[in-house]
Design an enzyme around this catalytic site. Structure first.
Site: not given
Lengths: 722, 220
Positions: B87, B196, B198
């Site tokens: 990002c 993302h 994560e």
């Protein structure tokens, strides 16, 4: 130079009696800066002068309440030595004048109220009311407010996880933007605002001071008129990047023992923070404005004391820790300035360029603050709606209802809010009745929601007040969490009008009864009055923000269905169509009494549902609220992307009545649930079954395909903003 | 695999990244402040997480790319060290010249926060070995400036040399050229992507679709 006299005081919002009190306290004509300080401290926004007598009716105590109203935010015990710190606050007036910045700085302000107490903010929510969607101004305001909330919240990295949106022409000239923040702190690391320690340095941290927002608190304390557009300069401009730095810098500083007291500079900026910190600590404070970091040149003492520039904090530090504190603050590239010290005089003394610009005894400034028991006029109680005749087929009514602005999907809105940053979001928007946010390093999670039904409140403020609390409690319960406490945001019209004050008093009465019955104390709140434009008041809107806890986040349920589940309604359906969305959207009528709120039933049904969820018997759960049973079933089908075969028979009031204290539970095995309900004496009724086929099958041979239902539900916002 | 997570002012997904790294690597990552000039000794992987470094003022990632630590990151990459930018981290490493192209405003000019589907373009890299080539997985996205852009020659080269890491496979919401969501450096040791992974490494986050990225790195 402005002449300080009664007429200037009036233009600052002080009436003749209040001006008289100022003269009495000062024993002389006040300086301009002093008048400014009195006028903001005694504004409705800061002094709660019209609402205080009523607010004390609300229950604020429980064994799990650590700090109730009076601090920057409420603090509750959530187990494991942790505290949830939360509050909701309005930014209504600025959001109409300048939607983006009004909403953005609303988010910024409520964040500061929470992290100033030592909490890392973990969730933002909002409660929004807008005018008639047919008006171009409404579209402009919605767009600006949504962008503003996203622009600020996304940047500071606090997930925006929930909220609510309503439309009604009563908000045409007066939209409501209520923002809520929840943070987490260790219970032994909570920071308060009472100043102490004679001689301790008073330290200014954060952004520089400019001329923005001067007299914002006063603006929030008057009605709107055509000239309000001229007030644009009183709207502050937010800088979420600086806020993010401020959060990290303050939390880092809070890991040390440097801070004696801390308070954000919110409404009325340097004035309210310094007055409140010294006042609460029973000490005096001396400020030297020469040392205030300034963004503009030539600012006067009056302007600096009244500025509402954003992203600023005021700290009282231990002198021996001041240099260490400076190093931490400057590491984050923020301004750090010692601008004064604590004294034993009990006075606030403000110096600028060698001149004493203000010298006021603090005790009377607080104690003599105006307090009004304003006259009240009762709104006549509405009568229960007579039975209605409606021959609109079920499928047509459902498709229309689920597409209307008050019930359609809010996806377009929440798709602009970062809801996952932080990595702890267990249930995102439109997955469960409350957002579920896990606590880092723990199995525990918080359930958070905001609720109120203003159309009920305008019909019967007492029932509406109780219903707002009950619905918040129900939404938390429907996830399996235990509701713990409430923050309230009381949005009303002009309190000088007896009818408005009557709405306020009755809403409080209903809220108090519900909070007591549901063990759901109010720990923080905010009052926004004068929400009127050219004499037209908003609907009374006591927005409730609520927090609950669930010990194991894995047990929390949402409302999305999977196939092959039986659907059971818990709670009784009498068919209350008064003030319902069906009545308004399908029959074009806004009348009758809102559905009654029976708090004993509410508690009993809710406790039962929570117990069943925590026992692992429930696959999905949804409360039945706006739009009634059929809307709830449709929402469950859409959220799970699977079909439902609805069974049962009844007229419109059965399918669309908004009777309270009801839930739809989805279970694999109906027998244990029905047996448990029967044993507890709770009505439970089989109303359908989820299925693979993506279709909502209704009685009378009617059916709606899921794509058709979804198209209706999802269409409104994207079409509006296409 | 020893990881260092860079912290620029305004970054806000570093905690999310720590959770994902900690879980897969079974080792605590170092957090490195942007004003440092050296990476911790023995750093194998530098991670630039998401957020709004320097408020995204001026241009996303532009100011962070000039931070003191970035000189060390470039040297690390030149030595063949691993770099992951997610990002805002992706924006920073394109601004720093570690990867080609730029991330422009989303096509619809609105911030986009929702799950997207990504297709794994190749599985023979240290970042993607735990996926199958062509696999699709879900990842949250949350950005206002994720519209990947480069000139045609660059795009042709990226595709020709197999340097496209992930593509949007359901809807290309942000308008990225050729639906590109993430790209590799020519030595396949630098990866930048907008979504993302994560944020999906635990069933309670809603799934584990993003975990293979971190498991792949842990196994490298």
């Amino acid at each position: 130079m402005m002449q300080v006299n009664e007429s200037l005081a009036k233009s600052f919002g002080l009436n003749a009696g209040e001006w008289g009190k100022v003269l009495e306290i000062m024993g002389r004509t006040p300086s301009l800066t002093e008048l400014g300080i009195f006028s903001v401290m005694w504004s409705e926004h800061c002094s709660y002068k019209s609402s205080r007598v009523w607010l004390k009716e609300l229950p604020t105590k429980a064994p799990w309440v650590i700090h109730g109203p009076g601090e920057n935010a409420g603090v509750i015990d959530i187990g494991e030595g942790l505290a949830a710190i939360f509050k909701m606050e309005s930014h209504n007036h600025p959001s109409f004048i300048e939607p983006y910045q009004g909403a953005a700085t609303g988010v910024g302000g409520i964040l500061r109220d929470v992290f100033t107490m030592g909490a890392r903010p973990i969730a933002n929510l909002n409660a929004l009311r807008f005018g008639d969607p047919a008006l171009p101004v409404t579209k402009r305001v919605v767009d600006g407010v949504v962008r503003g909330i996203g622009g600020y919240g996304n940047c500071v990295g606090v997930p925006t996880v929930g909220g609510e949106v309503n439309f009604h022409p009563a908000y045409n000239g007066n939209p409501l933007v209520n923002a809520m923040t929840v943070g987490i702190a260790r219970q032994d690391k909570i920071f308060l605002s009472a100043a102490a320690g004679i001689g301790n340095p008073v330290v200014y941290v954060g952004s520089k001071t400019g001329r923005d927002g001067i007299h914002g608190a006063t603006m929030a304390s008057t009605e709107f008129d055509a000239a309000s557009e001229d007030k644009r300069p009183t709207v502050q401009v937010g800088d979420p990047f600086t806020e993010k730095l401020l959060i990290e810098a303050c939390l880092e500083l809070m890991q040390t023992d440097a801070i004696v007291a801390i308070q954000d500079m919110g409404a009325a900026g340097l004035t309210s923070s310094s007055v409140e910190m010294a006042g609460k600590g029973g000490v005096g404070i001396e400020l030297n404005l020469d040392d205030v970091p300034q963004r503009e040149t030539g600012m006067s003492a009056y302007e600096m004391m009244l500025s509402e520039s954003q992203e600023r904090m005021l700290l009282v530090l231990k002198p021996e820790r001041a240099e260490m504190a400076r190093a931490i603050i400057e590491k984050w590239d923020l301004d750090y300035a010692v601008i004064g010290h604590i004294t034993d005089t009990g006075r606030i003394v403000v110096k600028h360029k060698g001149v004493v610009e203000a010298d006021i005894l603090l005790a009377p400034l607080a104690e003599a603050a105006p307090l009004y028991r304003r006259p009240i006029a009762e709104t006549p109680k509405p009568t229960r709606l007579e039975p209605v005749e409606s021959n609109v087929p079920l499928d047509q009514a459902l498709l229309k209802l689920i597409a209307c602005p008050d019930l359609c999907s809010r996806r377009w809105i929440f798709d602009q809010y970062d809801s996952t940053v932080g990595g702890q979001t267990v249930k995102r928007p439109a997955q469960a009745d409350a957002a579920i946010i896990r606590l880092e390093g723990s199995k525990r999670a918080l359930a958070i929601t905001t609720d109120v039904t203003p159309r009920y409140c305008v019909a019967d403020a007492e029932v509406g007040g109780a219903q707002a609390v009950a619905e918040a409690w129900r939404n938390i319960t429907a996830t399996g969490a235990l509701p713990l406490a409430v923050t309230d945001n009381m949005n009303f019209g002009n309190p000088e009008k007896p009818v408005i004050m009557g709405q306020f008093a009755n809403a409080i009465k209903g809220m108090a009864a519900a909070c007591i019955a549901l063990d759901f104390p109010v720990v923080s709140g905010n009052v926004s009055l004068y929400n009127e434009t050219e004499g037209h008041p908003i609907l009374p809107t006591p927005a409730i923000g609520a927090v609950g806890v669930i010990e194991d986040a894995a047990l929390a349920v949402g409302y999305g269905l999977s196939p092959d589940l039986s659907l059971i309604v818990v709670g009784e359906t009498a068919g209350e169509l008064g003030c319902s969305l069906y009545l308004r959207e399908i029959l074009g009528r806004e009348e009758g009494a809102p559905p009654p709120v029976n708090l004993t039933t509410e508690r009993r049904n809710g406790d039962f549902v929570r117990e069943q969820i925590l026992a692992g018997r429930i696959a999905a759960c949804h409360d039945i609220s706006d739009g009634g049973l059929l809307v709830a079933l449709a929402e469950m089908a859409l959220a799970g992307d699977c079909g439902v075969e609805v069974i049962g028979a009844g007229a419109a009031e059965y399918w669309f009545g908004e009777d309270q204290a009801r839930y739809v539970l989805a279970v694999r095995d109906t027998a244990p649930l029905l047996a448990a309900a029967a044993a507890a004496g709770i009505p439970a009724q089989h109303v359908g079954r989820s299925c693979e086929e993506k279709k909502l099958t209704l009685p009378d041979g009617l059916a709606i395909s899921l794509p058709q239902l979804r198209d209706a539900h999802e269409g409104f916002f994207p079409r509006w903003f296409a | 695999m020893k990881a260092a997570i860079l912290l620029f002012p305004g970054i806000n997904r570093e905690r999310d990244m720590v959770l994902a790294v900690r879980q897969s690597f079974r080792q605590e990552p170092a957090i490195v402040w942007h004003k440092e000039t050296e990476l911790p000794v023995g750093t194998d992987l530098v991670i630039l997480p998401g957020g709004f470094s320097f408020g995204d003022y001026l241009r996303c990632g532009a100011m962070a790319a000039q931070s003191p630590i970035m000189r060390a990151v470039k040297a690390h990459a030149e030595r063949g060290g691993y770099v992951l930018g997610v990002c805002n981290g992706f924006q920073i490493i394109t601004e720093a010249g570690l990867l080609p192209g730029a991330l422009l405003r989303n096509a619809g000019l609105r911030f986009l926060s929702m799950d997207t589907m990504l297709k794994v373009e190749r599985a023979d890299t240290v970042f993607t070995s735990k996926w199958e080539k062509g696999a699709e997985f879900r990842a949250p996205m949350a950005h206002g400036d994720g519209n990947y852009a480069a000139d045609d020659a660059t795009l042709d080269r990226l595709e020709g040399e197999g340097l496209v890491a992930f593509r949007y496979s359901d809807i290309n919401r942000n308008g990225s050229a050729r639906s590109i969501a993430g790209i590799f450096s020519p030595n396949l040791r630098v990866l930048g992507l907008m979504p993302h992974p994560e944020n999906l490494v635990d069933p309670l986050m809603g799934g584990v679709d993003g975990k293979p990225l971190f498991d792949s790195l842990a196994a490298a």
